[in-house]
Design a protein around this motif. Structure first.
Motif, PDB file in Angstrom:
ATOM      1  N   ASN A 183       0.940  -1.325   0.090  1.00 52.90           N
ATOM      2  CA  ASN A 183      -0.165  -0.041  -0.243  1.00 52.90           C
ATOM      3  C   ASN A 183       1.035   1.364  -0.105  1.00 52.90           C
ATOM      4  OD1 ASN A 183      -2.387  -1.456   0.086  1.00 52.90           O
ATOM      5  ND2 ASN A 183      -2.602  -1.407   1.705  1.00 52.90           N
ATOM      6  N   VAL A 184       1.928   1.193   0.901  1.00 55.31           N
ATOM      7  CA  VAL A 184       2.506   2.243   0.641  1.00 55.31           C
ATOM      8  C   VAL A 184       3.425   2.642  -0.684  1.00 55.31           C
ATOM      9  CG1 VAL A 184       5.042   2.904   1.607  1.00 55.31           C
ATOM     10  CG2 VAL A 184       3.540   2.179   3.104  1.00 55.31           C
ATOM     11  N   LEU A 185       3.637   1.816  -1.329  1.00 53.97           N
ATOM     12  CA  LEU A 185       4.683   1.491  -2.769  1.00 53.97           C
ATOM     13  C   LEU A 185       3.441   2.571  -3.440  1.00 53.97           C
ATOM     14  CD1 LEU A 185       6.612  -1.930  -3.572  1.00 53.97           C
ATOM     15  CD2 LEU A 185       7.201   0.459  -3.069  1.00 53.97           C
ATOM     16  N   GLU A 186       2.363   2.106  -3.362  1.00 51.68           N
ATOM     17  CA  GLU A 186       1.437   2.553  -4.226  1.00 51.68           C
ATOM     18  C   GLU A 186       0.563   3.900  -3.735  1.00 51.68           C
ATOM     19  OE1 GLU A 186      -1.415   2.470  -7.178  1.00 51.68           O
ATOM     20  OE2 GLU A 186       0.453   0.684  -6.956  1.00 51.68           O
ATOM     21  N   SER A 187       1.471   4.570  -2.826  1.00 48.65           N
ATOM     22  CA  SER A 187       0.366   5.959  -2.482  1.00 48.65           C
ATOM     23  C   SER A 187       1.482   6.444  -2.931  1.00 48.65           C
ATOM     24  CB  SER A 187       0.181   5.397  -0.846  1.00 48.65           C
ATOM     25  OG  SER A 187       0.234   7.448  -0.347  1.00 48.65           O
ATOM     26  N   VAL A 188       3.167   6.024  -2.323  1.00 46.65           N
ATOM     27  CA  VAL A 188       4.019   7.104  -2.797  1.00 46.65           C
ATOM     28  C   VAL A 188       3.985   7.161  -4.515  1.00 46.65           C
ATOM     29  CG1 VAL A 188       6.502   7.272  -2.442  1.00 46.65           C
ATOM     30  CG2 VAL A 188       5.752   6.681  -0.692  1.00 46.65           C
ATOM     31  N   ARG A 189       3.793   6.232  -5.018  1.00 46.91           N
ATOM     32  CA  ARG A 189       3.825   5.941  -6.872  1.00 46.91           C
ATOM     33  C   ARG A 189       2.383   6.678  -6.928  1.00 46.91           C
ATOM     34  NH1 ARG A 189       2.247   1.102  -7.377  1.00 46.91           N
ATOM     35  NH2 ARG A 189       4.462   0.383  -7.841  1.00 46.91           N
ATOM     36  N   ASN A 190       1.157   7.146  -6.015  1.00 41.86           N
ATOM     37  CA  ASN A 190       0.218   7.805  -6.862  1.00 41.86           C
ATOM     38  C   ASN A 190       0.415   9.731  -6.252  1.00 41.86           C
ATOM     39  OD1 ASN A 190      -0.579   5.661  -7.493  1.00 41.86           O
ATOM     40  ND2 ASN A 190      -2.283   5.645  -5.918  1.00 41.86           N
ATOM     41  N   GLU A 191       1.326   9.575  -5.309  1.00 46.20           N
ATOM     42  CA  GLU A 191       1.678  11.137  -5.177  1.00 46.20           C
ATOM     43  C   GLU A 191       2.359  11.751  -5.708  1.00 46.20           C
ATOM     44  OE1 GLU A 191       3.719  13.304  -0.752  1.00 46.20           O
ATOM     45  OE2 GLU A 191       2.973  11.160  -0.719  1.00 46.20           O
ATOM     46  N   GLN A 193       3.466  10.758  -9.320  1.00 49.27           N
ATOM     47  CA  GLN A 193       2.466  10.720 -10.234  1.00 49.27           C
ATOM     48  C   GLN A 193       1.513  12.145 -10.245  1.00 49.27           C
ATOM     49  OE1 GLN A 193       2.696   8.605 -13.502  1.00 49.27           O
ATOM     50  NE2 GLN A 193       1.518  10.985 -14.434  1.00 49.27           N
ATOM     51  N   THR A 194       0.869  12.276  -9.517  1.00 51.46           N
ATOM     52  CA  THR A 194      -0.197  13.737  -9.159  1.00 51.46           C
ATOM     53  C   THR A 194       1.051  14.864  -9.554  1.00 51.46           C
ATOM     54  OG1 THR A 194      -1.477  12.878  -7.779  1.00 51.46           O
ATOM     55  CG2 THR A 194      -1.431  15.323  -7.322  1.00 51.46           C
ATOM     56  N   TRP A 195       2.246  14.676  -8.654  1.00 49.56           N
ATOM     57  CA  TRP A 195       3.477  16.021  -9.006  1.00 49.56           C
ATOM     58  C   TRP A 195       3.813  16.160 -10.228  1.00 49.56           C
ATOM     59  CZ3 TRP A 195       5.627  19.414  -5.271  1.00 49.56           C
ATOM     60  CH2 TRP A 195       6.528  20.358  -5.911  1.00 49.56           C
ATOM     61  N   LEU A 196       3.634  14.728 -11.108  1.00 49.19           N
ATOM     62  CA  LEU A 196       4.069  14.819 -12.701  1.00 49.19           C
ATOM     63  C   LEU A 196       3.448  15.564 -13.730  1.00 49.19           C
ATOM     64  CD1 LEU A 196       6.289  14.068 -14.492  1.00 49.19           C
ATOM     65  CD2 LEU A 196       5.663  11.641 -14.600  1.00 49.19           C
ATOM     66  N   ASP A 197       1.912  15.802 -12.803  1.00 50.74           N
ATOM     67  CA  ASP A 197       0.735  15.945 -13.992  1.00 50.74           C
ATOM     68  C   ASP A 197       0.377  17.490 -13.484  1.00 50.74           C
ATOM     69  OD1 ASP A 197       0.043  12.822 -14.731  1.00 50.74           O
ATOM     70  OD2 ASP A 197      -1.529  12.811 -13.095  1.00 50.74           O
ATOM     71  N   HIS A 198       1.363  17.750 -12.440  1.00 43.35           N
ATOM     72  CA  HIS A 198       1.376  18.715 -12.122  1.00 43.35           C
ATOM     73  C   HIS A 198       3.003  19.987 -13.130  1.00 43.35           C
ATOM     74  CE1 HIS A 198      -2.335  18.309  -9.818  1.00 43.35           C
ATOM     75  NE2 HIS A 198      -3.136  19.010  -9.844  1.00 43.35           N
ATOM     76  N   SER A 199       3.098  19.178 -13.055  1.00 46.50           N
ATOM     77  CA  SER A 199       4.562  19.409 -13.857  1.00 46.50           C
ATOM     78  C   SER A 199       5.383  19.808 -15.445  1.00 46.50           C
ATOM     79  CB  SER A 199       5.518  18.815 -13.831  1.00 46.50           C
ATOM     80  OG  SER A 199       6.254  18.285 -12.698  1.00 46.50           O
ATOM     81  N   LEU A 200       5.242  21.451 -15.742  1.00 44.74           N
ATOM     82  CA  LEU A 200       4.762  21.986 -17.000  1.00 44.74           C
ATOM     83  C   LEU A 200       5.021  20.808 -17.817  1.00 44.74           C
ATOM     84  CD1 LEU A 200       6.836  25.243 -16.218  1.00 44.74           C
ATOM     85  CD2 LEU A 200       4.422  24.826 -16.984  1.00 44.74           C
ATOM     86  N   TYR A 215      11.039  14.268 -11.063  1.00 41.08           N
ATOM     87  CA  TYR A 215      11.577  13.828  -9.338  1.00 41.08           C
ATOM     88  C   TYR A 215      11.995  14.406  -8.767  1.00 41.08           C
ATOM     89  CZ  TYR A 215      13.065  10.360  -6.215  1.00 41.08           C
ATOM     90  OH  TYR A 215      14.141   9.611  -5.836  1.00 41.08           O
ATOM     91  N   ILE A 216      13.381  15.286  -9.103  1.00 47.76           N
ATOM     92  CA  ILE A 216      14.233  16.614  -8.699  1.00 47.76           C
ATOM     93  C   ILE A 216      13.495  16.864  -7.635  1.00 47.76           C
ATOM     94  CG2 ILE A 216      16.460  17.839  -8.425  1.00 47.76           C
ATOM     95  CD1 ILE A 216      17.725  15.730 -10.905  1.00 47.76           C
ATOM     96  N   THR A 217      12.723  17.969  -8.436  1.00 48.50           N
ATOM     97  CA  THR A 217      11.704  19.405  -7.653  1.00 48.50           C
ATOM     98  C   THR A 217      10.886  18.450  -6.442  1.00 48.50           C
ATOM     99  OG1 THR A 217      10.314  18.707  -9.762  1.00 48.50           O
ATOM    100  CG2 THR A 217      11.789  20.625  -9.725  1.00 48.50           C
ATOM    101  N   TRP A 218      10.617  17.794  -6.776  1.00 48.42           N
ATOM    102  CA  TRP A 218       9.052  16.929  -6.445  1.00 48.42           C
ATOM    103  C   TRP A 218      10.519  16.013  -4.902  1.00 48.42           C
ATOM    104  CZ3 TRP A 218       8.997  11.247  -5.162  1.00 48.42           C
ATOM    105  CH2 TRP A 218       7.894  10.738  -3.998  1.00 48.42           C
ATOM    106  N   SER A 219      11.439  15.667  -5.088  1.00 52.77           N
ATOM    107  CA  SER A 219      12.021  14.944  -4.009  1.00 52.77           C
ATOM    108  C   SER A 219      12.957  15.883  -3.415  1.00 52.77           C
ATOM    109  CB  SER A 219      12.726  13.731  -4.999  1.00 52.77           C
ATOM    110  OG  SER A 219      13.855  14.269  -5.216  1.00 52.77           O
ATOM    111  N   CYS A 220      12.784  16.969  -3.829  1.00 49.30           N
ATOM    112  CA  CYS A 220      14.186  18.296  -3.300  1.00 49.30           C
ATOM    113  C   CYS A 220      13.223  18.848  -1.928  1.00 49.30           C
ATOM    114  CB  CYS A 220      14.999  18.446  -3.885  1.00 49.30           C
ATOM    115  SG  CYS A 220      16.394  17.976  -4.511  1.00 49.30           S
ATOM    116  N   ILE A 221      11.764  18.479  -1.899  1.00 47.46           N
ATOM    117  CA  ILE A 221      11.763  19.592  -1.014  1.00 47.46           C
ATOM    118  C   ILE A 221      11.010  19.146   0.469  1.00 47.46           C
ATOM    119  CG2 ILE A 221       8.731  20.321  -0.345  1.00 47.46           C
ATOM    120  CD1 ILE A 221       8.282  20.689  -3.379  1.00 47.46           C
ATOM    121  N   VAL A 222      11.842  20.265   1.432  1.00 48.03           N
ATOM    122  CA  VAL A 222      11.838  19.156   2.605  1.00 48.03           C
ATOM    123  C   VAL A 222      10.375  20.071   3.431  1.00 48.03           C
ATOM    124  CG1 VAL A 222      13.932  18.730   2.773  1.00 48.03           C
ATOM    125  CG2 VAL A 222      12.996  20.984   3.542  1.00 48.03           C
ATOM    126  N   GLN A 223       9.394  19.852   4.328  1.00 50.06           N
ATOM    127  CA  GLN A 223       8.269  20.249   5.061  1.00 50.06           C
ATOM    128  C   GLN A 223       9.101  21.312   6.729  1.00 50.06           C
ATOM    129  OE1 GLN A 223       6.904  16.687   7.557  1.00 50.06           O
ATOM    130  NE2 GLN A 223       8.463  16.616   9.222  1.00 50.06           N
TER     131      GLN A 223
END
Length: 561
Positions: A183-191, A193-200, A215-223
């Motif tokens: 479930n974790v794999l699917e959840s992170v995959r979907n997350e 994909q949503t970012w990719l869909d909202h990339s230019l 991937y680089i921009t998504w993964s480099c964000i920190v809370q």
């Protein structure tokens, strides 16, 4: 699939990273904590794979949502299920985590099956929890620390699965259950994909570059944490683990169209740490701001573009940014004009963003036309904001200051049919073949036609435009260096600045050539910090967010033609 030797494994919001230790140990992978800046690499545990109690070789396979370490005996999958939780599942093999420990680090058993590791060196604790299989801990204690900390997560039998969780915490850990691994794999995959869909969007030929940049921009964000009051996109999770006070502008621009609220967070975060004098810090991380340097005032140039989306940059947001932007502009005239000639100066190359550009090779302070150009645009933007906020007199004052500086800049820097940098005080000309002297092209049609045409001719005739993009130092210059940082390599921010200047000058075809060459290069070589101007080879940090952001912006413009 991405190359983990270049692109670290992480996820949006997390300070947990798995990567090699660049320049230190590139043979192994490490779990790292990238809090607290870039003074060290934040290594916490070295990761190894076990079969029959022996360390075995593995091949890493990196996908956006998980990392797999493959062996001929089985595999181990790693997923960062939440910002502070790493979950691991293995089949046929076990996983060893060896602590990179310091003076006070220790491990202590919790409830018989778990272990708490207090990593004093990295100022964080980890709860290690076996979910399936067993945890064997080798952590002999002596005086004030454990002599070593080696955690082996093992399956019960050779054919069974092992699952475990490694969770960060600072003070107290609260018992919890972890999500099912699939479930974790699917959840992170979907997350993702949503970012990719909202990339230019971009042309299909640049799909690989788009996915890597996303991937680089998504993964480099920190809370948000500590000094970081908003979600922040770090420059990299390799070793440039901060945000700098002009880099954030380029990341904001890439987010503006599809994720405008997050774009506003990137833009505003530095203004929340602005000094009373108006100065912005050089960089920020969760723990501290650095005040030894600053960065150039490109914020008006950036804000003018963000204002194109008025659904998000509302009147309220303009009110929020107006006074801080006024103070930032005034700081340059109050504190960076030692000879009081109305032309602000740089006291160090770092303040310009072009750290070692040849305009600084004779020392500082120097007056450079790029700085005046940024301030001209910033004051013009302030005039527009003041008008919208009903501050008519302030609007007129900012417009007059902008126009006056434009006239003064041309008289001051346009020498022998080209722009030059000069020493503050005696105004002696600095001999330089740096692209920074062509940055005034960002003024577009505000410049006289004759000057604008000379700038365009200079960019072409001086061979700045290589088959891969815009070199930052003329390739025939005596100071050109293949890996010379700002003395030759191609950089993303300068590419976007010149691209936008050319487009605003009506040089659409040349602007598209610049964008096309840069995007093709990055699509082939990756989203590196900078690139070899003559070969297009990636240089320095191989996974950089402002490169990714500029790629997305330029690829999107190409897609519209």
């Amino acid at each position: 699939m991405f190359d983990i030797k270049k692109v670290p494994f992480s996820r949006n919001g997390s300070y947990m990273v798995i990567s090699p230790l660049h320049g230190k140990d590139e043979q192994h992978l490490y779990l790292r904590n990238i809090r607290n800046g870039d003074n060290d690499l934040g290594e916490v545990f070295r990761i190894e794979v076990l079969a029959d109690g022996q360390v075995v070789q593995y091949a890493p396979v990196l996908s956006p949502n998980f990392l797999r370490l493959e062996t001929d005996r089985g595999f181990a999958d790693f997923v960062i299920s939440e910002a502070k939780v790493l979950q691991i599942r293995s089949v046929g093999v076990g996983v060893r985590l060896t602590g990179i420990t310091g003076a006070y680090d220790y491990a202590v058993p919790v409830n018989n099956d778990r272990f708490e590791v207090n990593h004093s060196k990295q100022e964080i604790r980890y709860m290690m929890t076996p979910i399936k299989g067993q945890l064997l801990m080798d952590a002999p204690f002596q005086e004030q620390r454990c002599l070593k900390i080696v955690a082996d997560f093992l399956p019960e039998t050779q054919s069974s699965e092992m699952e475990c969780a490694i969770e960060e915490f600072f003070t107290v850990w609260n018992e919890r259950e972890y999500l099912q691994f699939s479930n974790v794999l699917e959840s992170v995959r979907n997350e993702f994909q949503t970012w990719l869909d909202h990339s230019l969007e971009c042309d299909v030929k640049l799909t690989n570059g788009r996915e890597l940049a996303a991937y680089i921009t998504w993964s480099c964000i920190v809370q948000p944490e500590g000094k970081l009051t908003r979600p922040a996109m770090y420059m990299s999770k390799n070793w440039m683990t901060n945000i700098w006070s002009w880099d954030h502008c380029f990341n904001a621009l890439a987010l503006a169209k599809k994720q405008p609220e997050l774009a506003w967070d990137q833009f505003m975060i530095f203004f929340e740490h602005q000094d009373e004098s108006g100065m912005l810090p050089d960089f920020l991380n969760n723990r501290f701001a650095l005040w030894n340097f600053t960065k150039p005032p490109i914020h008006g140039w950036t804000l003018k573009q963000l204002m194109e989306n008025r659904d998000i940059v509302t009147k309220g947001k303009l009110q929020e940014v107006y006074e801080p932007l006024c103070k930032w502009t005034e700081w340059w005239f109050k504190y960076r004009d030692d000879d009081h000639d109305g032309i602000p100066q740089y006291n160090h190359g770092n303040d310009s963003g072009w750290d070692n550009s040849t305009i600084f090779h004779q020392g500082t302070p120097i007056e450079s036309p790029d700085l005046s150009s940024f301030l001209i645009l910033q004051m013009e933007t302030l005039s527009e904001i003041a008008e919208e906020l009903g501050e008519k007199e302030e609007s007129r004052e900012w417009a007059k200051k902008s126009n006056d500086l434009l006239d003064r800049m041309i008289r001051h820097f346009w020498i022998n049919e080209r722009f030059a940098a000069v020493k503050s005080g005696d105004h002696s000309i600095i001999e330089s073949e740096s692209l920074v002297l062509y940055i005034p092209i960002i003024l577009g049609k505000r410049l006289p036609d004759s000057i604008r045409k000379k700038l365009v001719e200079g960019i072409i005739s001086n061979d700045f435009l290589t088959p891969f993009g815009l070199a930052t130092e003329k390739p025939t210059s005596a100071y050109f260096r293949e890996d010379g940082y700002w003395r030759g390599p191609i950089w993303a921010p300068t590419t976007l600045l010149v691209y936008k200047g050319l487009a605003d000058s009506g040089e659409t075809e040349l602007a598209q050539v610049v964008a096309h060459r840069f995007c093709n290069m990055a699509n082939q070589s990756g989203m590196a910090e900078n690139f070899h101007a003559l070969t297009g080879e990636s240089l320095r940090d191989p996974a950089f967010t402002w490169t990714s952001s500029v790629f997305l912006i330029l690829a999107n413009t190409l897609n519209s033609y």
